[in-house]
Design a protein around this motif. Structure first.
Motif: not given
Length: 157
Positions: A111-129
Motif C-alpha cells: 500500500l505504501e507504493t500506491k497512490d490515492d487514485a487506486l482507492l476509487s478504482q473498482k475491483l474486477p467483477n465487483r461493484e465496490y472500490n
C-alpha cells in the motif's frame, strides 16, 4: 505521489493491528494474551480461534493480491484457504501469529507504493472500490477479533 488518504488507511490498519484503537486491545495485543492450548477448542456453532486467525490471513492475502492486480475472475468470494482445515502439527498458534503479522506487513508495504487514485478504482467483477475493500478488511479483522475475545472469555482465559 498523492497518497495522503492511503497513508491514513495505513495508519488505521496499523492501529488496529498493533497500537491503541478506540475499541480496546489491538489484534496482536489480544491474540498474544491467549494461551496456545485453547486455540484449537471449537465450541458448538463457532470456529476455533486458530481457524478465525487463518481466515483473517486468507482475506489479507486476497486484499494484497487485489491491490497488486493479481486476482482472477472468480477469486472474490472463493478465497483459497478461506476456512482451511487446521492441522495442529502444522498450524501452530505461534505460526499463525507470525503469518498474520508478516501478511499485514507485506500488505502495508504494498500500500505504501500506491497512490490515492487506486482507492476509487473498482475491483474486477465487483461493484465496490479499493477504499471499500481496505476499510472493510479493517472492519473484518475487528469483527473477528471480537469473536476471538468472546471465545477467550468463554474458555476462561
Amino acid at each position: 505521489m498523492n497518497n495522503k488518504e492511503m497513508q491514513s488507511i495505513i495508519r488505521n490498519m496499523d492501529n488496529v493491528m498493533y497500537h491503541q484503537p478506540w475499541y480496546g486491545d489491538a489484534v496482536m495485543v489480544m491474540l498474544k494474551k491467549i494461551h496456545p492450548a485453547v486455540v484449537y477448542i471449537n465450541p458448538p456453532h463457532s470456529h476455533a480461534a486458530i481457524e478465525i486467525v487463518y481466515h483473517m490471513i486468507a482475506w489479507m492475502h486476497f486484499t494484497a493480491d487485489a491491490v497488486n492486480g493479481t486476482i482472477r475472475e472468480g477469486d472474490i468470494g472463493e478465497i483459497p484457504a478461506n476456512w482451511r482445515g487446521i492441522d495442529p502439527k502444522v498450524h501452530t498458534w505461534n505460526a499463525a501469529l507470525e503469518e498474520l503479522e508478516q501478511t499485514h506487513k507485506k500488505l502495508v508495504a504494498l500500500l505504501e507504493t500506491k497512490d490515492d487514485a487506486l482507492l476509487s478504482q473498482k475491483l474486477p467483477n465487483r461493484e465496490y472500490n479499493y477504499r471499500f475493500l481496505l476499510n472493510g478488511l479493517m472492519q473484518h479483522n475487528i469483527y473477528h477479533l471480537g469473536q476471538i475475545a468472546f471465545l477467550k472469555n468463554l474458555l476462561g482465559e
